[in-house]
Write a protein that holds these residues in place. Structure first.
Motif, short mmCIF file in Angstrom:
data_model
loop_
_atom_site.label_atom_id
_atom_site.label_comp_id
_atom_site.label_asym_id
_atom_site.label_seq_id
_atom_site.Cartn_x
_atom_site.Cartn_y
_atom_site.Cartn_z
N VAL A 1 0.87 -1.18 0.00
CA VAL A 1 0.00 0.00 0.00
C VAL A 1 0.91 1.23 0.00
N GLU A 2 0.80 2.04 -1.04
CA GLU A 2 1.68 3.21 -1.18
C GLU A 2 0.97 4.49 -0.76
N VAL A 3 1.64 5.28 0.10
CA VAL A 3 1.15 6.60 0.50
C VAL A 3 2.03 7.62 -0.20
N ARG A 4 1.45 8.37 -1.14
CA ARG A 4 2.26 9.28 -1.94
C ARG A 4 1.40 10.40 -2.54
N GLU A 5 1.88 11.62 -2.38
CA GLU A 5 1.27 12.80 -3.00
C GLU A 5 -0.24 12.87 -2.75
N GLY A 6 -0.60 12.68 -1.48
CA GLY A 6 -2.00 12.86 -1.10
C GLY A 6 -2.92 11.70 -1.41
N ARG A 7 -2.36 10.55 -1.82
CA ARG A 7 -3.18 9.38 -2.14
C ARG A 7 -2.70 8.16 -1.35
N VAL A 8 -3.63 7.25 -1.06
CA VAL A 8 -3.28 5.96 -0.43
C VAL A 8 -3.90 4.89 -1.32
N ILE A 9 -3.05 4.12 -2.00
CA ILE A 9 -3.57 3.16 -2.97
C ILE A 9 -2.88 1.80 -2.84
N ASN A 10 -3.64 0.76 -3.16
CA ASN A 10 -3.06 -0.58 -3.23
C ASN A 10 -2.18 -0.66 -4.47
N TYR A 11 -0.89 -0.91 -4.27
CA TYR A 11 0.04 -0.97 -5.40
C TYR A 11 -0.02 -2.35 -6.02
N SER A 12 -0.31 -2.41 -7.30
CA SER A 12 -0.43 -3.71 -7.96
C SER A 12 0.95 -4.26 -8.29
N GLY A 13 1.38 -5.21 -7.52
CA GLY A 13 2.69 -5.81 -7.76
C GLY A 13 3.36 -6.17 -6.45
N GLN A 14 4.40 -6.99 -6.52
CA GLN A 14 5.17 -7.39 -5.34
C GLN A 14 6.14 -6.28 -4.94
N TYR A 15 6.73 -6.45 -3.75
CA TYR A 15 7.63 -5.41 -3.23
C TYR A 15 8.84 -5.22 -4.13
N LYS A 16 9.34 -6.31 -4.71
CA LYS A 16 10.51 -6.20 -5.60
C LYS A 16 10.20 -5.30 -6.81
N ALA A 17 8.98 -5.43 -7.34
CA ALA A 17 8.58 -4.59 -8.48
C ALA A 17 8.51 -3.12 -8.05
N TYR A 18 8.03 -2.89 -6.84
CA TYR A 18 7.97 -1.52 -6.32
C TYR A 18 9.39 -0.95 -6.15
N LEU A 19 10.29 -1.78 -5.62
CA LEU A 19 11.70 -1.37 -5.46
C LEU A 19 12.31 -1.01 -6.82
#
Length: 510
Positions: free
Chosen positions: A383-401
């Motif tokens: 779950v990413e908190v960024r620029e005024g939004r809180v959204i479920n990030y579609s993907g695994q942590y490695k993809a986010y990294l």
């Protein structure tokens, strides 16, 4: 601040600050307006502007957000000076350190390789040692048995005596012990199905400032959700809102039926009952049916064994209180665990054991962590908190990294291309026309000496002004000196350009 702290010119401060993405308003605005994470970037830039040849970094990643960690890693990989780093963050150590120093059992061991290779080597060494020790124990048992059976018989007494001497000479190495092992078990709970947490039309923040709005989020039972994002974006604000220690500005937070929340955060471990001992507190927090040995084992895993278990809470340090709260949480029967930076104050082995315990846990985990190894192992949802939004990030942590790394590397490439552009390749507005070439190198060399003298004078003048700027506390005087430094820097840059131009003309004539 950077100029006055380091005595370096504005362009140099800007260049180093740029490596930590301090640009625009972040660079020119007041320090007091920056969040803790951005202020940490400023401190790192200030440290590096002194051009040290040895960096001593004690837990540098604690409380640093992911992006700042990666920026620091990239800097350390390219930095030519030596660095000694104390850290429990395996990913950070693997990315930055080429050698490993292990301090345990009263000895310091140097290993010429990265920490993952060292841990594997240590594991193999320990297994080999245990095999050898077991072989000696087996031999000792055989000899003891032979002596016991044959010492009373006249025919075999001499042989038994010989075996007894062999037994005396047989040395058994002491078992390896690092003290309490991190044997951590997650709470045993009844698994549940369906939605654990639902946020609907949620706005979070404070009366004077909204942090995020229009949050539509669902987290299912059994999910291990990592809350990610840069410092100052609102991760802790979001966690505080969902556990009801901070009221939402609007919208609703709804937990599923039968949810029992266990919370680990800084405000929890600053409000413990002072007159309890460690073991008394753990007993009071343990779920019904927990055996005394289970409580003692977990206390030992969190470094509360022997006399440490009898300490009163009033004498515990902040780190010890944090460990105590985490241990108490794992003795409970909560089916939802909310963990804010659970790895802080824990050693590598305990962090690894905690990660294993959370993976085996059948309840729901919502956590923040700056430890990439821990997050990658535990998280099943981002779950990413960024620029005024809180959204479920579609993907695994490695993809986010990988996504964050790509963004940072793109910024570094842009900064590098700007740094390597030659003055001749860039047409600058208002740049004077090239001066007429000299007829012979005698005239050019004479002019070169004049320019070199001018450069030396301007450089000395600039150093004096910078020294005065560092020592003044008067705002008006600081502004005047800053303007003078800027003017002298401009003259010095022109003189240096002229020096390059003259040298090129001399080479051309030659």
């Amino acid at each position: 601040f950077l100029m006055r702290d380091s005595g370096q010119p504005d362009w140099k401060c800007g260049e180093v600050a740029g490596q930590f993405e301090l640009k625009g308003d972040y660079l020119n605005g007041p320090l007091s307006k920056l969040s803790g994470g951005w202020q940490t970037r400023v401190k790192l830039a200030a440290l590096l502007l002194h051009d040290p040849n040895l960096l001593l970094l004690d837990e540098p990643t604690n409380f640093l957000d992911l992006r700042t960690q990666i920026l620091l890693e990239h800097f350390l990989r390219d930095h030519r000076a030596a660095a000694l780093v104390v850290s429990h963050d395996r990913s950070f150590l693997n990315s930055t350190c080429t050698h490993t120093l292990d301090l345990s059992r009263g000895k310091l061991t140097s290993y010429p390789g990265k920490i993952d290779a060292f841990l594997e080597f240590e594991k193999e060494s320990r297994a080999r040692f245990e095999r050898e020790r077991e072989a000696i124990l087996t031999k000792r048992r055989h000899l003891e048995d032979f002596v016991a059976r044959n010492k009373a018989r006249a025919a075999t007494a001499a042989l038994a005596q010989s075996k007894a001497k062999m037994l005396e000479k047989l040395e058994l190495p002491e078992a390896i012990s690092d003290g309490p092992s991190a044997n951590i078990r997650a709470p045993r709970i009844e698994p549940r199905k369906g939605i654990a947490l639902r946020c609907k039309n949620l706005s979070i923040g404070y009366p004077e400032r909204e942090i995020a709005s229009d949050v539509q989020l669902e987290i299912d039972h059994g999910v291990r959700a990592a809350i990610v994002g840069d410092n100052g974006q609102g991760k802790t604000t979001f966690l505080r809102t969902v556990v009801d220690s901070l009221k939402p500005l609007s919208g609703e937070v709804r937990w599923g039926f039968g949810c029992k929340l266990g919370v680990y955060a800084q405000h929890v471990y600053t409000s413990l009952t002072e007159n309890y001992t460690v073991i008394e507190y753990l007993r009071s927090q343990a779920a019904r049916g927990k055996k005394e040995q289970e409580i003692l084992d977990l206390a030992g895993a969190f470094l509360f064994s022997g006399p440490a278990a009898k300490k009163t809470i009033s004498v515990l340090s902040g780190g010890e209180r944090a460990r105590l709260c985490l241990a108490a949480l794992l003795l409970s029967d909560y089916n939802i665990l909310i963990l804010d930076e659970p790895g802080n104050h824990l050693d590598v082995d305990t962090i690894e054991a905690l990660a294993d315990a959370l993976v085996a846990y059948e309840g729901t985990v919502i956590f923040t962590s700056h430890d990439r190894h821990f997050t990658n192992k535990v998280a099943s949802c981002i779950v990413e908190v960024r620029e005024g939004r809180v959204i479920n990030y579609s993907g695994q942590y490695k993809a986010y990294l990988d996504k964050v790394n790509e963004e940072i590397e793109a910024g570094e490439r842009e900064l590098s291309s700007q740094r390597t552009k030659l003055p001749a390749e860039v047409v600058k507005p208002g740049k004077p026309a090239p001066r007429a070439a000299f007829k012979n190198d005698k005239e050019a060399k004479k002019q070169l000496k004049i320019v070199e003298k001018s450069i030396a004078q301007l450089d000395e003048q600039k150093k004096t002004l910078n020294a005065q700027l560092m020592n003044t506390s008067n705002a008006t005087e600081a502004l005047r000196l800053h303007n003078e430094v800027t003017a002298v820097s401009s003259q010095l840059a022109e003189a240096e350009d002229r020096w390059v131009e003259l040298n090129e003309q001399i080479e051309s004539i030659a």
